[in-house]
Design a protein around this motif. Structure first.
Motif, mmCIF file in Angstrom:
data_model
loop_
_atom_site.group_PDB
_atom_site.id
_atom_site.type_symbol
_atom_site.label_atom_id
_atom_site.label_comp_id
_atom_site.label_asym_id
_atom_site.label_seq_id
_atom_site.Cartn_x
_atom_site.Cartn_y
_atom_site.Cartn_z
ATOM 1 N N ILE A 1 -2.861 15.848 -13.101
ATOM 2 C CA ILE A 1 -4.251 15.400 -13.059
ATOM 3 C C ILE A 1 -4.605 14.884 -11.664
ATOM 4 C CG2 ILE A 1 -5.880 13.678 -13.955
ATOM 5 C CD1 ILE A 1 -4.530 13.976 -16.672
ATOM 6 N N ASP A 2 -3.672 14.183 -11.026
ATOM 7 C CA ASP A 2 -3.906 13.719 -9.658
ATOM 8 C C ASP A 2 -4.098 14.900 -8.709
ATOM 9 O OD1 ASP A 2 -3.729 11.082 -10.414
ATOM 10 O OD2 ASP A 2 -1.622 10.842 -9.808
ATOM 11 N N GLU A 3 -3.340 15.961 -8.934
ATOM 12 C CA GLU A 3 -3.464 17.160 -8.101
ATOM 13 C C GLU A 3 -4.838 17.808 -8.291
ATOM 14 O OE1 GLU A 3 -1.399 21.594 -7.807
ATOM 15 O OE2 GLU A 3 -0.236 19.922 -8.630
ATOM 16 N N LEU A 4 -5.300 17.855 -9.540
ATOM 17 C CA LEU A 4 -6.625 18.416 -9.823
ATOM 18 C C LEU A 4 -7.722 17.535 -9.231
ATOM 19 C CD1 LEU A 4 -6.007 19.572 -13.496
ATOM 20 C CD2 LEU A 4 -6.548 21.070 -11.559
ATOM 21 N N ALA A 5 -7.519 16.224 -9.236
ATOM 22 C CA ALA A 5 -8.498 15.313 -8.642
ATOM 23 C C ALA A 5 -8.635 15.585 -7.144
ATOM 24 C CB ALA A 5 -8.072 13.863 -8.886
ATOM 25 N N GLN A 6 -7.529 15.888 -6.498
ATOM 26 C CA GLN A 6 -7.579 16.208 -5.070
ATOM 27 C C GLN A 6 -8.322 17.513 -4.827
ATOM 28 O OE1 GLN A 6 -6.370 13.957 -2.800
ATOM 29 N NE2 GLN A 6 -7.499 15.254 -1.354
ATOM 30 N N LYS A 7 -8.141 18.475 -5.742
ATOM 31 C CA LYS A 7 -8.843 19.759 -5.605
ATOM 32 C C LYS A 7 -10.348 19.594 -5.790
ATOM 33 C CE LYS A 7 -5.063 22.873 -6.845
ATOM 34 N NZ LYS A 7 -4.588 23.942 -7.768
ATOM 35 N N VAL A 8 -10.746 18.656 -6.646
ATOM 36 C CA VAL A 8 -12.175 18.377 -6.802
ATOM 37 C C VAL A 8 -12.768 17.895 -5.484
ATOM 38 C CG1 VAL A 8 -13.872 16.874 -7.929
ATOM 39 C CG2 VAL A 8 -12.032 17.888 -9.272
ATOM 40 N N LYS A 9 -11.992 17.102 -4.744
ATOM 41 C CA LYS A 9 -12.450 16.589 -3.451
ATOM 42 C C LYS A 9 -12.425 17.667 -2.369
ATOM 43 C CE LYS A 9 -10.863 11.829 -4.225
ATOM 44 N NZ LYS A 9 -9.932 10.750 -3.763
ATOM 45 N N ASP A 10 -11.344 18.455 -2.347
ATOM 46 C CA ASP A 10 -11.140 19.404 -1.242
ATOM 47 C C ASP A 10 -11.804 20.758 -1.473
ATOM 48 O OD1 ASP A 10 -9.596 17.407 -0.144
ATOM 49 O OD2 ASP A 10 -7.678 18.294 -0.760
ATOM 50 N N GLU A 11 -11.784 21.229 -2.734
ATOM 51 C CA GLU A 11 -12.311 22.568 -3.037
ATOM 52 C C GLU A 11 -13.169 22.538 -4.304
ATOM 53 O OE1 GLU A 11 -8.567 25.257 -1.471
ATOM 54 O OE2 GLU A 11 -8.428 24.357 -3.462
ATOM 55 N N PRO A 12 -14.233 21.767 -4.320
ATOM 56 C CA PRO A 12 -15.028 21.622 -5.548
ATOM 57 C C PRO A 12 -15.640 22.934 -6.031
ATOM 58 C CG PRO A 12 -16.189 20.710 -3.644
ATOM 59 C CD PRO A 12 -14.804 20.994 -3.194
ATOM 60 N N TRP A 13 -15.903 23.868 -5.128
ATOM 61 C CA TRP A 13 -16.531 25.124 -5.511
ATOM 62 C C TRP A 13 -15.628 25.987 -6.400
ATOM 63 C CZ3 TRP A 13 -14.890 23.772 -0.656
ATOM 64 C CH2 TRP A 13 -13.819 24.494 -0.120
ATOM 65 N N LYS A 14 -14.324 25.758 -6.338
ATOM 66 C CA LYS A 14 -13.403 26.537 -7.177
ATOM 67 C C LYS A 14 -13.394 26.059 -8.628
ATOM 68 C CE LYS A 14 -10.178 28.033 -3.591
ATOM 69 N NZ LYS A 14 -8.746 28.081 -3.171
ATOM 70 N N ARG A 15 -13.823 24.813 -8.864
ATOM 71 C CA ARG A 15 -13.937 24.241 -10.214
ATOM 72 C C ARG A 15 -12.633 24.373 -11.022
ATOM 73 N NH1 ARG A 15 -18.817 22.572 -11.297
ATOM 74 N NH2 ARG A 15 -18.587 22.617 -13.559
ATOM 75 N N GLU A 16 -11.499 24.170 -10.333
ATOM 76 C CA GLU A 16 -10.201 24.267 -10.997
ATOM 77 C C GLU A 16 -10.044 23.210 -12.084
ATOM 78 O OE1 GLU A 16 -7.724 26.427 -10.875
ATOM 79 O OE2 GLU A 16 -8.920 27.679 -9.538
ATOM 80 N N ALA A 17 -10.548 22.010 -11.816
ATOM 81 C CA ALA A 17 -10.419 20.938 -12.802
ATOM 82 C C ALA A 17 -11.216 21.272 -14.064
ATOM 83 C CB ALA A 17 -10.899 19.610 -12.207
ATOM 84 N N GLN A 18 -12.429 21.792 -13.879
ATOM 85 C CA GLN A 18 -13.253 22.148 -15.041
ATOM 86 C C GLN A 18 -12.636 23.291 -15.845
ATOM 87 O OE1 GLN A 18 -14.444 21.366 -12.072
ATOM 88 N NE2 GLN A 18 -16.317 20.143 -12.233
ATOM 89 N N LYS A 19 -12.093 24.274 -15.156
ATOM 90 C CA LYS A 19 -11.447 25.397 -15.850
ATOM 91 C C LYS A 19 -10.236 24.913 -16.652
ATOM 92 C CE LYS A 19 -12.850 28.798 -12.364
ATOM 93 N NZ LYS A 19 -12.391 29.659 -11.234
ATOM 94 N N THR A 20 -9.471 24.014 -16.046
ATOM 95 C CA THR A 20 -8.301 23.476 -16.741
ATOM 96 C C THR A 20 -8.730 22.659 -17.956
ATOM 97 O OG1 THR A 20 -7.075 23.380 -14.657
ATOM 98 C CG2 THR A 20 -6.241 22.051 -16.488
ATOM 99 N N LEU A 21 -9.747 21.827 -17.787
ATOM 100 C CA LEU A 21 -10.261 21.022 -18.889
ATOM 101 C C LEU A 21 -10.721 21.917 -20.038
ATOM 102 C CD1 LEU A 21 -11.218 18.213 -19.972
ATOM 103 C CD2 LEU A 21 -13.413 18.694 -18.852
ATOM 104 N N ALA A 22 -11.510 22.943 -19.723
ATOM 105 C CA ALA A 22 -12.024 23.845 -20.757
ATOM 106 C C ALA A 22 -10.894 24.547 -21.496
ATOM 107 C CB ALA A 22 -12.975 24.868 -20.132
ATOM 108 N N ARG A 23 -9.887 25.006 -20.751
ATOM 109 C CA ARG A 23 -8.751 25.688 -21.381
ATOM 110 C C ARG A 23 -7.983 24.742 -22.302
ATOM 111 N NH1 ARG A 23 -7.124 27.229 -16.002
ATOM 112 N NH2 ARG A 23 -8.173 29.137 -15.351
ATOM 113 N N GLU A 24 -7.665 23.565 -21.798
ATOM 114 C CA GLU A 24 -6.800 22.645 -22.539
ATOM 115 C C GLU A 24 -7.456 22.131 -23.821
ATOM 116 O OE1 GLU A 24 -3.571 21.708 -21.913
ATOM 117 O OE2 GLU A 24 -3.634 23.302 -20.413
#
Length: 417
Positions: free
Chosen positions: A276-299
């Motif tokens: 989750i900490d890694e995904l939080a960093q991706k939200v800051k660095d690469e928000p356009w990729k929406r990796e955190a949202q995709k992971t949330l939706a999948r899980e």
């Protein structure tokens, strides 16, 4: 990490009756705990899901959770969180809802789960009024009951004796589970604090002050803008796939804001802190990729509806993004277009202009002709440019649906009668 420490990191604890004592107890042994839900409807929505995700966390950590479905308490109505009396349901409605919620819980947690399901109707239905008043009513001080927020907030407008006694019945639940299953912890929403502490007080009066019982409530879930979590323009997001399709469910999580997504990953997934900490960093660095949202939706979709539902939702999303609706199955059409404007039409052939007007894509035939001539109309994924085109409703999607798109994003659905 201790289970209580993990819940604190996830921001999932609002109040506890004795946090230090509970943390010490859960370090020593795998306790039994419970959370209840009243059968006010035949499905839970995602707001209900929060405490039961915590129950699942306890289960995965080796503890012994009990889910209580309130066949008895649901018959009289919980005053919590309401300004007026809750309409009483018929016994038939309560029974139906109990069965539906029981099946939903079994689907969520599986028959092989460490989680047990009980119904408080089983230990209250044969209790006489005199027994209830003598054995339990005598132990409750009216002044104390009136001071509970759940009751105090209702005094100005009034509260019936029926709803006033709710906290006694819920306290009896905690006592019964403590005696029969050694349940030592009750979990609930913040509005259940008064009911939870009433149960602890009852156990202490009957079993003695040395009885090790605790209460824990979860915070009220709000979005970053302060609005209530779990509501959409179409209403609540339900766990029942017939009320909210798995695709709509997936999309709800996928569309969360950057400001909220990490909080929801902590609450609604079982991912470890490092991920989750890694995904939080991706939200800051690469928000356009929406990796955190995709992971949330999948899980969350996987937990509620299963892995196949995730694959189907992702497939629908990909097809709609590409605009290739002709590649959808009939079931996928039903899911993907559940909330778009929908009109029933007959199975008879219909002119494209008449179809556009029938579904409300355009208000006038003149505008409809312009849209067709300009290439703004697609039917079942194919662009239509001839105003004299005849549409055969039974040619696609097993003869059940016709999909109309005006422009790039405005969809309309025709259901074939």
């Amino acid at each position: 990490m201790n289970i209580i420490e993990d819940l604190k990191w996830r921001g999932a604890i609002n109040q506890t009756t004795d946090e230090a004592g509970l943390e010490k107890l859960t370090n020593k042994k795998k306790i039994a705990l419970y959370c209840g839900v009243d059968p006010t409807g035949d499905s839970m929505h995602i707001g209900h899901l929060i405490p039961f995700m915590i129950m699942e966390r306890f289960s995965r950590a080796g503890f012994h959770p009990y889910i209580l479905i309130g066949g008895a308490t649901g018959s009289i109505g919980d005053p919590s969180g309401r300004n007026t009396e809750r309409p009483l349901q018929t016994k038939k409605m309560v029974k139906h809802n109990v069965e539906a919620l029981t099946n939903q819980m079994k689907h969520l947690f599986g028959s092989d789960s460490n989680i047990h399901i009980v119904n408080n109707y089983d230990w209250t239905s044969n209790m006489s009024l005199l027994d209830f008043l003598r054995d339990y009513g005598k132990l409750f001080n009216v002044n104390t009951m009136l001071s509970k927020e759940v009751v105090a907030s209702r005094l100005e407008k009034g509260i019936s004796f029926t709803e006033f006694t709710y906290q006694i019945l819920q306290a009896l639940d905690f006592l019964t589970l403590y005696r029969d299953h050694d349940v030592q912890l009750q979990i609930g929403g913040g509005d259940q604090w008064g009911n939870i502490t009433a149960g602890i007080d009852l156990i202490h009066r009957i079993e003695g002050q040395d009885a090790k019982v605790y209460g824990l409530t979860i915070p009220l879930m709000l979005k970053s803008d302060g609005t209530k979590f779990g509501k959409t323009a179409g209403g609540a997001v339900w766990l029942d796939p017939k009320k909210t399709s798995p695709y709509e469910f997936y999309q709800f999580w996928l569309n969360q804001n950057d400001a909220d997504v990490i909080k929801y990953l902590k609450y609604f997934t079982f991912l470890p802190q490092a991920q989750i900490d890694e995904l939080a960093q991706k939200v800051k660095d690469e928000p356009w990729k929406r990796e955190a949202q995709k992971t949330l939706a999948r899980e969350v979709t996987k937990f509620v509806h299963g892995e196949d539902a995730v694959k189907q939702a992702e497939n629908i999303s990909r097809i709609l993004f590409q605009g290739n609706v002709q590649d959808l199955s009939t079931e996928e059409v039903s899911q993907a277009f559940n909330s778009v404007p929908t009109t029933e039409i007959s199975s008879d052939p219909i002119n494209v202009i008449d179809l556009i007007i029938a579904v409300g894509a355009d208000k006038s035939k003149r505008q409809a002709r312009e849209d067709v001539n300009n290439g703004a109309i697609t039917i079942n994924g194919s662009k239509v440019t001839d105003v004299d085109t005849t549409i055969q409703p039974q040619d696609h999607f097993d003869g059940q649906f016709v999909i109309i798109r005006r422009g790039k994003k405005r969809y309309f659905l025709a259901k074939v009668k």
